[in-house]
Design an enzyme around this catalytic site. Structure first.
Site, short mmCIF file in Angstrom:
data_model
loop_
_atom_site.label_atom_id
_atom_site.label_comp_id
_atom_site.label_asym_id
_atom_site.label_seq_id
_atom_site.Cartn_x
_atom_site.Cartn_y
_atom_site.Cartn_z
N GLU A 124 2.73 13.33 -5.42
CA GLU A 124 3.54 13.64 -4.63
C GLU A 124 4.13 13.51 -5.84
O GLU A 124 5.70 13.70 -5.84
CB GLU A 124 4.27 13.19 -3.73
CG GLU A 124 3.59 13.20 -2.46
CD GLU A 124 4.23 13.52 -1.17
OE1 GLU A 124 5.59 12.86 -1.36
OE2 GLU A 124 3.54 13.53 -0.23
N HIS A 132 -1.06 18.69 5.57
CA HIS A 132 -0.77 18.51 6.33
C HIS A 132 0.16 20.32 7.17
O HIS A 132 1.11 20.36 6.79
CB HIS A 132 1.29 17.69 6.27
CG HIS A 132 0.57 16.00 6.45
ND1 HIS A 132 0.31 15.29 6.28
CD2 HIS A 132 1.25 15.42 5.02
CE1 HIS A 132 -0.24 14.30 6.35
NE2 HIS A 132 0.50 14.37 5.33
N ASN A 158 -2.50 12.97 -6.34
CA ASN A 158 -2.81 13.41 -4.58
C ASN A 158 -1.04 13.83 -4.47
O ASN A 158 -0.52 13.66 -3.98
CB ASN A 158 -2.83 11.76 -3.62
CG ASN A 158 -2.79 12.38 -1.79
OD1 ASN A 158 -3.66 13.26 -1.73
ND2 ASN A 158 -2.13 11.88 -1.27
N GLU A 210 -4.93 13.28 4.23
CA GLU A 210 -3.89 13.20 5.19
C GLU A 210 -3.66 14.68 6.05
O GLU A 210 -2.73 14.83 6.70
CB GLU A 210 -2.79 13.41 3.88
CG GLU A 210 -2.57 12.20 2.74
CD GLU A 210 -1.18 11.68 2.48
OE1 GLU A 210 -0.13 12.06 3.71
OE2 GLU A 210 -1.37 11.57 1.72
N ASP A 235 -3.71 16.57 9.11
CA ASP A 235 -3.24 16.99 10.33
C ASP A 235 -2.77 18.75 10.92
O ASP A 235 -2.24 18.56 10.14
CB ASP A 235 -2.24 15.87 11.05
CG ASP A 235 -1.11 15.79 10.08
OD1 ASP A 235 -0.66 16.30 9.00
OD2 ASP A 235 -0.28 14.65 10.33
C1 XIL Z 1 3.63 9.05 6.13
C2 XIL Z 1 3.18 6.92 6.65
O1 XIL Z 1 2.79 8.01 8.23
C3 XIL Z 1 4.78 6.79 7.96
O2 XIL Z 1 4.34 5.86 8.78
C4 XIL Z 1 5.57 5.98 7.63
O3 XIL Z 1 6.95 5.99 7.94
C5 XIL Z 1 6.12 7.37 6.38
O4 XIL Z 1 4.76 8.28 5.51
N1 XIL Z 1 2.57 11.90 2.64
C6 XIL Z 1 1.91 10.34 2.23
C7 XIL Z 1 1.74 9.69 3.06
O5 XIL Z 1 1.65 10.61 1.03
O6 XIL Z 1 2.20 8.46 2.68
C8 XIL Z 1 3.03 10.04 4.33
O7 XIL Z 1 2.51 8.27 5.73
C9 XIL Z 1 3.07 11.09 4.79
C10 XIL Z 1 3.09 12.25 3.95
#
Ligand code: XIL
Length: 332
Positions: free
Chosen positions: A142, A220, A184, A250, A252
């Protein structure tokens, strides 16, 4: 026990993992060390259904570095050991990010040289420890804003300047020349300012010989995710033309609570579509879901009122999204 016919036995042995292995892709999940150690149902399902694990929080800077002089590898080691025992790979997440940094780091004013030393030492120590055991690292996470430029309010950007990105890749490569190194980010899967910015950055890195091997699409999503498959495919293709791999890192799909059956079906469709796009692209090799089951998801904490984002429910039962992935893997 009732005896099984050969067909029943085959049907029962179908898992995401077995099917993904037949298709030559990796299917993964992000996990926590405590859950793996203390919840047999969780641990068993992880090993049954997936062949690659991402460390959800165990390898973040604040977890690994409780104090300046001490590392704590307890959780990270335990996940890597679990993966090895069950013949799974590991995605290391993440070496350089502006979030989840320890207080001892952010509360002090460092010179640029001091910060370079801290980051260098961190990357070399962590990547060397898992050399040969972690196949892929999210080296930088990020770094770009929504216009696709390096975010100015990033901790490492402020302290080091734009070259923190390439330095991180170089140091990670020195520590493990065989590891695949990824950039990423989120909202970078389609075509638009953010993904153009990612493309421009990785093109420049590749052209200058900086060791980068892939781009992660976090994904996400919510139910409004509706990118055209053509746009995502075009983005995957331009990265492939640079010789870069893509991982869905990631995945979801969150739903405003409470969720309805129709919403779970709509969610399943998105899970399946994204996997379908990945399977069609030659350079998309890994599809990772951000959490195993709805009781271990970050969504309810970060998006209050939202949830049900994963493919297993609160009782570890498969949801329509699970079957959508199975069906997609069975499609020819
Ligand atoms: C999130 C985790 O899932 C949580 O448990 C934590 O509190 C915060 O981070 N992008 C990312 C991840 O790259 O590392 C993040 O994970 C979600 C968003």
């Amino acid at each position: 026990m009732v005896s099984q016919s050969p067909t029943q036995a085959i049907a029962l042995s179908l898992t995401l993992r077995t099917l993904a292995e037949i298709r030559g892709v990796n299917i993964g999940v992000s996990v926590g060390a405590e859950e793996l150690q203390t919840i047999p149902t969780y641990a068993g399902l992880v090993a049954r259904e997936f062949n690659i694990l991402t460390t959800e929080n165990a390898m973040k800077f604040e977890t690994l570095r409780p104090t300046m002089d001490q590392y704590d590898f307890t959780d990270a080691d335990s996940i890597v050991n679990y993966a090895q025992t069950h013949d799974m790979q590991v995605r290391g997440h993440t070496l350089v990010w502006t979030n989840q940094l320890p207080t001892w780091l952010i509360k002090r004013n460092w010179t640029r040289d001091q910060l370079l030393d801290i980051l260098h030492e961190h990357i070399i120590t962590v990547v060397s420890r898992y050399r040969g055991r972690i196949v892929v690292w999210d080296v930088v996470n990020e770094a770009l804003n929504k216009s696709g430029e390096l975010a100015e309010d990033n901790y490492w950007m402020k302290g080091i300047g734009p070259d923190y990105v390439e330095l991180a890749f170089q140091w990670a490569h020195q520590a493990d020349p065989d590891a695949r190194l990824f950039y990423n980010d989120f909202s970078n899967e389609g075509l638009g300012p953010k993904s153009n910015g990612v493309f421009k950055m990785v093109l420049d890195l590749v052209n200058r010989g900086v060791p980068i091997h892939g781009v992660g699409f976090q994904m996400h999503n919510d139910l409004s995710w509706s990118l055209s498959p053509e746009d995502v495919a075009a983005n995957l293709k331009r990265l492939a033309d640079l010789g870069l791999e893509v991982h869905v890192t990631e995945m979801d799909v969150r739903i405003e609570q409470p969720s309805t059956k129709d919403e779970l079906d709509a969610q399943a469709k998105i899970y399946g579509e994204v996997l379908g796009i990945c399977l069609l692209a030659s350079n998309c090799t890994t599809y990772v879901i951000w959490g195993l089951s709805d009781n271990y998801s970050w969504i309810p904490y970060f998006f209050p009122g939202w949830g049900s984002a994963l493919i297993f429910d609160h009782t570890y039962q498969p949801k329509p999204a699970y079957y959508a992935l199975i069906e997609k893997l069975l499609e020819r």
